[in-house]
Every structure is written in structure tokens, then in C-alpha cells.
Design an enzyme around this catalytic site. Sequence first.
Site, PDB file in Angstrom:
ATOM      1  N   ARG A 181       0.847  -1.193   0.000  1.00 47.06           N
ATOM      2  CA  ARG A 181       0.000   0.000   0.000  1.00 47.06           C
ATOM      3  C   ARG A 181       0.883   1.243   0.000  1.00 47.06           C
ATOM      4  O   ARG A 181       1.843   1.329   0.775  1.00 47.06           O
ATOM      5  CB  ARG A 181      -0.911   0.007   1.227  1.00 47.06           C
ATOM      6  CG  ARG A 181      -1.825   1.231   1.328  1.00 47.06           C
ATOM      7  CD  ARG A 181      -2.587   1.232   2.639  1.00 47.06           C
ATOM      8  NE  ARG A 181      -3.483   0.085   2.702  1.00 47.06           N
ATOM      9  CZ  ARG A 181      -3.836  -0.518   3.837  1.00 47.06           C
ATOM     10  NH1 ARG A 181      -3.334  -0.113   4.988  1.00 47.06           N
ATOM     11  NH2 ARG A 181      -4.675  -1.540   3.823  1.00 47.06           N
ATOM     12  N   ARG A 237      -4.014   2.747  17.405  1.00 47.32           N
ATOM     13  CA  ARG A 237      -4.744   2.118  16.305  1.00 47.32           C
ATOM     14  C   ARG A 237      -4.570   2.994  15.065  1.00 47.32           C
ATOM     15  O   ARG A 237      -4.009   4.083  15.123  1.00 47.32           O
ATOM     16  CB  ARG A 237      -6.230   1.989  16.688  1.00 47.32           C
ATOM     17  CG  ARG A 237      -7.025   0.946  15.919  1.00 47.32           C
ATOM     18  CD  ARG A 237      -6.636  -0.482  16.267  1.00 47.32           C
ATOM     19  NE  ARG A 237      -7.639  -1.435  15.779  1.00 47.32           N
ATOM     20  CZ  ARG A 237      -7.692  -1.906  14.535  1.00 47.32           C
ATOM     21  NH1 ARG A 237      -6.807  -1.498  13.649  1.00 47.32           N
ATOM     22  NH2 ARG A 237      -8.614  -2.786  14.178  1.00 47.32           N
ATOM     23  N   LYS A 238      -5.085   2.541  13.943  1.00 44.72           N
ATOM     24  CA  LYS A 238      -4.978   3.329  12.718  1.00 44.72           C
ATOM     25  C   LYS A 238      -5.765   4.632  12.857  1.00 44.72           C
ATOM     26  O   LYS A 238      -6.645   4.770  13.713  1.00 44.72           O
ATOM     27  CB  LYS A 238      -5.481   2.530  11.523  1.00 44.72           C
ATOM     28  CG  LYS A 238      -6.977   2.264  11.500  1.00 44.72           C
ATOM     29  CD  LYS A 238      -7.343   1.514  10.232  1.00 44.72           C
ATOM     30  CE  LYS A 238      -8.842   1.242  10.153  1.00 44.72           C
ATOM     31  NZ  LYS A 238      -9.207   0.515   8.926  1.00 44.72           N
ATOM     32  N   GLY A 253     -15.973  -7.644   2.307  1.00 42.75           N
ATOM     33  CA  GLY A 253     -15.882  -9.082   2.518  1.00 42.75           C
ATOM     34  C   GLY A 253     -15.999  -9.540   3.948  1.00 42.75           C
ATOM     35  O   GLY A 253     -16.151 -10.734   4.204  1.00 42.75           O
ATOM     36  N   CYS A 298     -13.914  -2.500   5.027  1.00 44.51           N
ATOM     37  CA  CYS A 298     -13.044  -1.692   4.175  1.00 44.51           C
ATOM     38  C   CYS A 298     -13.804  -1.153   2.969  1.00 44.51           C
ATOM     39  O   CYS A 298     -13.431  -0.131   2.403  1.00 44.51           O
ATOM     40  CB  CYS A 298     -11.850  -2.526   3.712  1.00 44.51           C
ATOM     41  SG  CYS A 298     -10.765  -3.047   5.058  1.00 44.51           S
ATOM     42  N   GLY A 299     -14.873  -1.840   2.576  1.00 45.19           N
ATOM     43  CA  GLY A 299     -15.708  -1.372   1.476  1.00 45.19           C
ATOM     44  C   GLY A 299     -16.730  -0.328   1.887  1.00 45.19           C
ATOM     45  O   GLY A 299     -17.512   0.149   1.065  1.00 45.19           O
TER      46      GLY A 299
END
Length: 587
Positions: free
Chosen positions: A133, A247-248, A505, A510-511
Site C-alpha cells: 500500500r 490504532r490506525k 468481505g 473496508c468497502g
Amino acid sequence: MSSFSPKFLTPPLPRCRASSRQKPNRLFAAVSPPATAAPAEVEAARLEPRVEERAGYWVLKEKFRQGINPQEKVKLEKEPMKLVTENGMEELAKLTMENIDSNKLNKDDVDVRLKWLGLFHRRKHQYGRFMMRLKLPNGVTTSEQTRYLASVIRKYGKEGCADVTTRQNWQIRGVVLPDVPEILQGLAGVGLTSLQSGMDNVRNPVGNPLAGIDPDEIVDTRAYTNLLSQFITANSAGNLALTNLPRKWNVCVVGSHDLYEHPHINDLAYMPATKDGRFGFNLLVGGFFSPKRCEEAIPLDAWVSGDDVIPLCKAVLEAFRDLGTRGNRQKTRMMWLIDELGIERFRAEVEKRMPNRELERSSPEELVEKKWERRDYLGVHPQKQQGLSYIGLHIPVGRLQADEMDSLARLADEYGTGELRLTVEQNIVIPNIENSKIESLLKEPLLTERFSSEPPILMKGLVACTGSQFCGQGIIETKARALKVTEEVGRLVSVDRPVRMHWTGCPNTCGQVQVADIGFMGCMARDENGKTCEGADVYLGGKIGSDSHLGEIYKKSVPCKDLVLVVVNILVEKFGGVLREREEAED
């Protein structure tokens, strides 16, 4: 080593203009904190920073190590950034996967710590191969960069491909470990980096994909997102003060009335606003998605000038780094800290980390117009520069092969200025096209056969995460299935407006299914015979823009084979869709 705080050039004060399309109706005017955001007074001991600087790295103090999650233990066992600062990557690349798996420290390097370099081992579905990424602030890239990425994935054959992500970014697939040092050098050679793009780091700064070319833009976001990325990564050298977050963390800068940037789902969103004749930003904080909880960002009741975008970002990140909890990973995003402290106490912690320990209250002079019809950037549109246009191309579910990337780079060179823009809907914009060249561009085989500027109406808003094809957390396959279901639905029903459909998924979303008109979250279901099969939870009602809100579950555990009928019924009942048999009979 102290916190990295370089002196940045401030972007010029933009000319803030109200659009002639509508009278202003401002977003978040006279913002105040939520009424529920004033818990009991926080004990002083809770405000003690949980990390400290040791030999240049920020490390969790011993007294706070009880009950920490496995990822925090991995960070304590070995500092992930040493793979960068002490050439650990080069040494790791010399080992075979067999040797790596025989040693826990090396195995954790490959499966966890390499994410600090943007490398994600696909152990479950592509053992020994990695997704890489990048950092691509504002989604802006060049033909040279695109060709280089194409050259990387081409050598991996059917294992190699690229994806446009929901954060205006590239992800390339099929990478093998021995190639990584050379790839990193190649990225640097074309002005790219993958550093600090995974795990507990700041993700790609998002901005307006039409920045600098949109006749109705509020501010050109490119300068700000570039500065943010340079600060976050210390100009691609690695900002060690920001690599041990709980965390992110996501950030965006809004420059459009359309809110292409999706500010409500970011940990920090800069919302353009003037104050006493000065240009700057009101601030939203805490937006996030996770398997157990999804929340929209809330007002911080704070405003910063354009000069203070970086100091504010630094202060928020340091507050999160210092005070965030590191136990249950499902409760370590920044909103959990805001909930615990209360928005006013959190604001105070940010304020004391600002230069001069001052943070102005929010401005009522919001520049984003609330009653604004979101524009479709797909297709050909005039730029603010006379004689030039941009074209938005639909990239089906964001997936590209090497030859397609090369072709896009060629089109950007021949028809534009060698620039490409990635969008959060996984599409691509080519800017700066002379109007006299538009007709020829539209006849290019890549546009007529693959990446249309005028896709079918149901395809326009289709988004899909990686799914189980490559991602180990994916419960179902998403990209091919999203295309197939949408094509079948399109044959059965017609609609007169785009319907945004997102696929993810797994519950990590993430979608971003919660922002879609119709969302599909992968799960296991049971068919009519009671047998386990791939399925999806169906979401409805997500909205983007000034009146944004998150969608909710409509139907749980629908077998994938039944989704076409479910979607057809939703379109007819909720979106004014007309069954094609009926439509033809009426004709």
C-alpha cells in the site's frame, strides 16, 4: 529524538467564493459539543501519557502494559520502524519463507511489522506474497509513477494486479520479499513511498479529487494533504513520533461542497470556514468503522487557520498516542478515547499540545453549502481553466492490470499533462485535457472497451473491497461477485438515478458499506437446505454529503445466490425502480 515538527511553507490564502448555484446554507453553523459529551471529571492520573520516548522511539510505559493486546506485545518485542532505521528490511529480504516461519521474531516481522512499511503478507491466500500500500496524498499521481507500478506487478503475472482504494490510494499485489528493497528504491526514484501506510499509523490523507480544477471548489486541498503526508512520514524518512499510535487513524481535508472527501468517516476532518476575515478550518473528530462499532465524526468545537493545519494534526495525534488505550483492539480507535474523556476534556488535551497552548473555538462561518446536490465527476466536465476539461473514468471495482495502467499513463501524457487523480469511489480522473482533444480521447479503445466515462447507471456507484480472493479476513469473494450481481440486477430492473452499492468481505468494512445506499457485508449464511454457504448482511440507507448518516441492517445472512432478487426488490420498493418486463410491456 524529539517529536518531528518541521517548518512548513503555508499554502497561499485561497479566494473563498460562494457558488452562484445556490444561496449559502452553511454546514455545522454555530457548532457546539454534543449534549452528552460531559462525563464526570477525569482523574488526573488518567491524563498521564502512557508512552515515553526512549532512544528515539515512543514506547509504552511498563506501568501500562497489563492487559495489552497481542499487536502491542509485538511492538514491544521489537520496534517495527527498525526495519527502516536499522536496515532490517534488507536482512529480512535475504531469508527464505521457511527460515522466517521457523523463528517467531522473523515471522512477526513478516506478518505484522512489515505493515509499517506498507507490506501486508497474504499468508492465507497468497503465501509468500505481499500487498503493498502506498502513500498518495489527495490521490494525485503521475504517468511516470503509474508506469513504474505497472512494471512491478507485470513481473508477477497472474499473481500481480493493482487496486484503487477507498482512500484515493494504490495497492499493488503479488510482491515477493526478495524484491522489496529494489521496489522501495524504485518508489523513491519516482517520488512515492509506502512508509507508515498500515497498522497503527496515519493512513493516506484524502482531499478533493478535483482540487485546483473545479470551478466550484472552496479551496485547493492539494497543498494541505501534501503537507500532512510530509509531516506524517517526515518526508518519507519515517516520523518516529507518530508510528506507535493505539490504532490506525484517518484524516481528510475538505475542499468541495460535494464532500467527495467523506469527512464524517475520518478521525480528523478539516472543514473549511472563515473567521474574522481569516481562512481556516473547523474540525470534526472521531469518525470510524470497525466490526463492533461505527460512528460518524463529531465537532471538536475548534477552528484553526490554514497556517495551523499541521500543528493541529500533531496535537490531535499526540493526544491520541499519549492517552489512547491499548487493550481490546475493538476499543482502541480515537472515538473510544473521546467517549471516555468527553469531548471537552479531549479538546483540552489537544489544546495543551498546541503551540502557545491555545485553540480557538469553532467558527459559524462554514463555507460548505448544506443544500448542495452532489455532482457526478464521471464523464467530461469543464475545468476552471479556460479551454480545458477533465474526464472521470469508471474503473470497475477499482481493479487494474499492468497493461491497463500503462494505457492510462499514455492517455494522461497524450491528452493531458501526465497527471491522474484517484477517487474514494475507486475511479480515476484525467485532468487538464484540451477541449479539442476530447473527441479523440473518447474513441480510445481503453475507454470504449474497459474504463468508460459513461458506465451503466448501476455501475457508477459500485465499490468493492479486496474480498477473500487475496485478503485473509475476507469471508466472501467481493469484486467479481459485485460486478456479476450488478450486471444481473441491471438486466432485470431499470432506475432513473445512480444507486451507490458497496461490498465488503468482512465486518472490518473496508468497502464502507455503511455509507452506501445499499451495502453488502460478507458473512456465512444457510441456504434453503440448511447448508452453510457464502452470504451477506444487507445494509440500507447510508448517505454521504452534508446530511450524511450511516446505513443500518436491512436483512441479515442472505445467501449470495439470493442477492439478485433481494436487490431487485429493494430497487423497486425503495428507489423507484421499474421491472424491465413491465417497462417493455408499457412501451
